[in-house]
Design an enzyme around this catalytic site. Structure first.
Site, PDB file in Angstrom:
ATOM      1  N   ASP A  54       0.836  -1.200   0.000  1.00  0.00           N
ATOM      2  CA  ASP A  54       0.000   0.000   0.000  1.00  0.00           C
ATOM      3  C   ASP A  54       0.874   1.254   0.000  1.00  0.00           C
ATOM      4  O   ASP A  54       1.900   1.295  -0.687  1.00  0.00           O
ATOM      5  CB  ASP A  54      -0.931  -0.034   1.218  1.00  0.00           C
ATOM      6  CG  ASP A  54      -2.258   0.660   0.964  1.00  0.00           C
ATOM      7  OD1 ASP A  54      -2.279   1.899   0.910  1.00  0.00           O
ATOM      8  OD2 ASP A  54      -3.268  -0.045   0.817  1.00  0.00           O
ATOM      9  N   HIS A  95      -3.485   5.785   3.754  1.00  0.00           N
ATOM     10  CA  HIS A  95      -4.257   4.639   3.285  1.00  0.00           C
ATOM     11  C   HIS A  95      -3.733   3.317   3.850  1.00  0.00           C
ATOM     12  O   HIS A  95      -4.502   2.480   4.343  1.00  0.00           O
ATOM     13  CB  HIS A  95      -4.236   4.623   1.755  1.00  0.00           C
ATOM     14  CG  HIS A  95      -5.234   3.712   1.128  1.00  0.00           C
ATOM     15  ND1 HIS A  95      -4.908   2.440   0.714  1.00  0.00           N
ATOM     16  CD2 HIS A  95      -6.551   3.899   0.807  1.00  0.00           C
ATOM     17  CE1 HIS A  95      -5.981   1.877   0.167  1.00  0.00           C
ATOM     18  NE2 HIS A  95      -6.984   2.736   0.211  1.00  0.00           N
ATOM     19  N   SER A 238     -11.554  -0.539  -0.033  1.00  0.00           N
ATOM     20  CA  SER A 238     -10.204  -0.634   0.533  1.00  0.00           C
ATOM     21  C   SER A 238     -10.218  -1.034   1.995  1.00  0.00           C
ATOM     22  O   SER A 238      -9.285  -1.699   2.474  1.00  0.00           O
ATOM     23  CB  SER A 238      -9.490   0.716   0.410  1.00  0.00           C
ATOM     24  OG  SER A 238      -9.136   0.991  -0.917  1.00  0.00           O
TER      25      SER A 238
END
Length: 293
Positions: A54, A95, A238
């Site tokens: 990520d 994220h 996600s």
């Protein structure tokens, strides 16, 4: 008629037939997995290595805890060479930290490793994504969380090969479906565990009877760790994906010999919307005549 083979392709380890050997010559230590697919309460992910491919992970976030190793994919601007190197730079946009925190919440005792393939503002390239995922598969992590995908079809064949390589090597790739109805990869491949999001408040997962996406996890208006040690509320496939990755880690911590397809079946059996059918089976050898009904 199929081609008859007697061995392996050099360098590929591809066995396509058995000659002169029987069951006793190919023993496989197996694990049936948890009853009904549901991980036991004491299964906390201990001993399971999870890699988050990520944007990196904030190394000192209180809701993430220890990060066993942190890596970054680097592309040399002059030679174009792509390498994977150790890093202590943490997360570039939040994220990856969010995904790692959800995994930690779901499987608190698992090992979390990070490979950064995204830069600031969620920027990244298919080439860098490929390199990070390839490295994770080569390291034989137990679970790889990939809350990313690419719409570039030119990467699909290599991604497909990587997904199959992971599948047969017992590395489970848990991949996020795109947030919009477009073609993207690798979640479209059957060799990965593909995840979308549902809106239920409870932390549970659902099976999708109309794939290609196979499972839904909690990913709408969920609280997640973010940069600076804080939390935010956000929505997206996600954030459903690391919940399912955490479930995989919990199951594997109690049943480490399970294969990838056994693990997918465990998720199916333990899904909140899957219920055993009390009707008699109509499998071969157990037929039923409904002509008089």
């Amino acid at each position: 008629m199929g081609t008859v083979g007697t061995g392996t392709v050099p360098g590929q380890g591809l066995t396509w037939s058995l000659r002169g050997r029987g069951p006793d010559d190919v023993p496989v230590p197996a694990d049936e997995g948890p009853p009904g697919g549901l991980p036991a309460r004491q299964a906390t992910g201990r001993g399971v290595r999870v890699c988050v491919v990520d944007s990196g992970v904030e190394l000192d976030h209180p809701l993430v805890g220890p990060v066993e190793s942190s890596w970054v994919v680097v592309k040399d601007p002059e030679s174009g060479a792509v390498t994977v190197e150790p890093t202590d730079t943490g997360d570039t946009c939040g994220h990856g930290t969010a995904c790692a925190g959800i995994i930690r919440r779901t499987a608190p005792d698992c090992e979390i490793h990070s490979v950064r393939v995204l830069g600031e503002r969620f920027s990244g390239t298919g080439e860098v994504l490929m390199a990070g995922l390839r490295w994770a598969v080569e390291q034989r992590f137990d679970v790889v969380n990939l809350s990313l995908s690419t719409t570039r079809a030119r990467f699909a064949p290599e991604l497909h090969g990587l997904a199959d390589r992971a599948y047969f090597g017992r590395t489970v790739i848990v991949a996020s479906a795109h947030n919009t109805p477009v073609e993207s990869y690798p979640w479209r491949f059957a060799s990965v565990i593909s995840v979308g999001s549902h809106q239920e408040d409870d932390e549970l997962h659902l099976y999708n009877p109309q794939p290609p996406v196979e499972f839904f996890g909690p990913g709408q208006n969920v609280s997640v760790p973010w940069l600076g040690g804080r939390t935010i509320r956000t929505t997206g496939n996600s954030f459903a994906t690391p919940y399912v990755a955490g479930l995989c880690a919990r199951v594997l911590s109690g049943h480490p010999r399970m294969t990838a397809f056994q693990l997918k079946n465990a998720l199916y059996l333990s899904a909140a919307n899957v219920h055993a059918d009390p009707r008699p089976s109509t499998a071969a050898g157990d037929t039923r005549d409904d002509s008089e009904n």
